[in-house]
Design a protein around this motif. Sequence first.
Motif, PDB file in Angstrom:
ATOM      1  N   UNK A   1      29.465   5.766   9.149  1.00 55.27           N
ATOM      2  CA  UNK A   1      28.565   5.006   8.272  1.00 55.27           C
ATOM      3  C   UNK A   1      28.516   3.539   8.708  1.00 55.27           C
ATOM      4  N   UNK A   2      27.398   2.906   8.395  1.00 56.55           N
ATOM      5  CA  UNK A   2      27.191   1.505   8.762  1.00 56.55           C
ATOM      6  C   UNK A   2      28.052   0.607   7.858  1.00 56.55           C
ATOM      7  N   UNK A   3      28.748  -0.363   8.454  1.00 59.29           N
ATOM      8  CA  UNK A   3      29.596  -1.246   7.666  1.00 59.29           C
ATOM      9  C   UNK A   3      28.742  -2.293   6.958  1.00 59.29           C
ATOM     10  N   UNK A   4      29.337  -2.984   5.981  1.00 65.48           N
ATOM     11  CA  UNK A   4      28.622  -4.010   5.221  1.00 65.48           C
ATOM     12  C   UNK A   4      28.214  -5.165   6.135  1.00 65.48           C
ATOM     13  N   UNK A   5      29.060  -5.544   7.064  1.00 65.84           N
ATOM     14  CA  UNK A   5      28.729  -6.627   8.001  1.00 65.84           C
ATOM     15  C   UNK A   5      27.540  -6.249   8.861  1.00 65.84           C
ATOM     16  N   UNK A   6      27.514  -5.024   9.358  1.00 66.15           N
ATOM     17  CA  UNK A   6      26.383  -4.583  10.180  1.00 66.15           C
ATOM     18  C   UNK A   6      25.090  -4.560   9.371  1.00 66.15           C
ATOM     19  N   UNK A   7      25.168  -4.169   8.088  1.00 62.54           N
ATOM     20  CA  UNK A   7      23.972  -4.178   7.235  1.00 62.54           C
ATOM     21  C   UNK A   7      23.447  -5.599   7.030  1.00 62.54           C
ATOM     22  N   UNK A   8      24.355  -6.546   6.803  1.00 57.79           N
ATOM     23  CA  UNK A   8      23.936  -7.939   6.618  1.00 57.79           C
ATOM     24  C   UNK A   8      23.300  -8.497   7.883  1.00 57.79           C
ATOM     25  N   UNK A   9      23.876  -8.185   9.026  1.00 56.78           N
ATOM     26  CA  UNK A   9      23.300  -8.657  10.294  1.00 56.78           C
ATOM     27  C   UNK A   9      21.918  -8.058  10.494  1.00 56.78           C
ATOM     28  N   UNK A  10      21.744  -6.784  10.161  1.00 54.21           N
ATOM     29  CA  UNK A  10      20.440  -6.148  10.312  1.00 54.21           C
ATOM     30  C   UNK A  10      19.412  -6.760   9.356  1.00 54.21           C
ATOM     31  N   UNK A  11      19.800  -7.030   8.098  1.00 55.40           N
ATOM     32  CA  UNK A  11      18.892  -7.678   7.144  1.00 55.40           C
ATOM     33  C   UNK A  11      18.502  -9.073   7.618  1.00 55.40           C
ATOM     34  N   UNK A  12      19.471  -9.804   8.154  1.00 52.57           N
ATOM     35  CA  UNK A  12      19.190 -11.149   8.663  1.00 52.57           C
ATOM     36  C   UNK A  12      18.191 -11.103   9.805  1.00 52.57           C
ATOM     37  N   UNK A  13      18.347 -10.155  10.715  1.00 44.48           N
ATOM     38  CA  UNK A  13      17.409 -10.032  11.849  1.00 44.48           C
ATOM     39  C   UNK A  13      16.011  -9.655  11.362  1.00 44.48           C
ATOM     40  N   UNK A  14      15.937  -8.754  10.356  1.00 39.55           N
ATOM     41  CA  UNK A  14      14.626  -8.381   9.831  1.00 39.55           C
ATOM     42  C   UNK A  14      13.939  -9.580   9.174  1.00 39.55           C
ATOM     43  N   UNK A  15      14.696 -10.376   8.405  1.00 42.06           N
ATOM     44  CA  UNK A  15      14.109 -11.571   7.781  1.00 42.06           C
ATOM     45  C   UNK A  15      13.660 -12.557   8.835  1.00 42.06           C
ATOM     46  N   UNK A  16      14.436 -12.695   9.870  1.00 38.39           N
ATOM     47  CA  UNK A  16      14.096 -13.626  10.948  1.00 38.39           C
ATOM     48  C   UNK A  16      12.812 -13.178  11.645  1.00 38.39           C
TER      49      UNK A  16
END
Length: 192
Positions: free
Chosen positions: A160-175
């Motif tokens: 499963x995807x970790x919380x840190x990886x989810x935050x990094x992915x959300x940040x990249x999508x917002x960017x």
Amino acid sequence: MSNSHLFLKSGFPRAPLQNGLGRYVCQLQRITLKFCKNNGSSRGMRDFIENHLVDFAKENPGIVVYVKPRRHRTPVLVGEYLNGEREWLSCRNNTQEEISKWIDLLKTQNGSSSSLRLRKMWHTDVPSIQGPWTPFLLRSPEAQAQVYPSEEASKPLDTPQTATEKLIELFRQQKLEAGEEGHDVLSKKRAE
């Protein structure tokens, strides 16, 4: 090397069709206990008949039990199976415990398959023209050329995807979304 295996019947491993999927059907149809009333080699058979035969018959109502006294003969167990085969065992000088073990063995078999020389360890009634399936049959070409040990191949597939990886992915999508909006604004200004 011995050539005794050449004289055994040969065949394929087989079992009665669908036996045990619904309910188990004991393949032993009837068992005959042959013994002498006076001979010393039949003492174990006589003890088994006196002490355990009635209990065995009550526990296994699907097996017909015959008791056949014979003069001056060694004791014998004869098992007859649903497929028509017969298994013959000499019980000379056996104890009643050994005879009960032999009867349990006859009860769990399906004929003289123990004396069968196997041609192959597997058999199918509908062979495939493509050959037998192996775990390496449908592997991708990349996996064939991969050098082991490999970090990529040793990673588990379902982590499963970790919380840190989810935050990094959300940040990249917002960017990316902010970059697209900024790009749209710049292209509108240039068009004006």
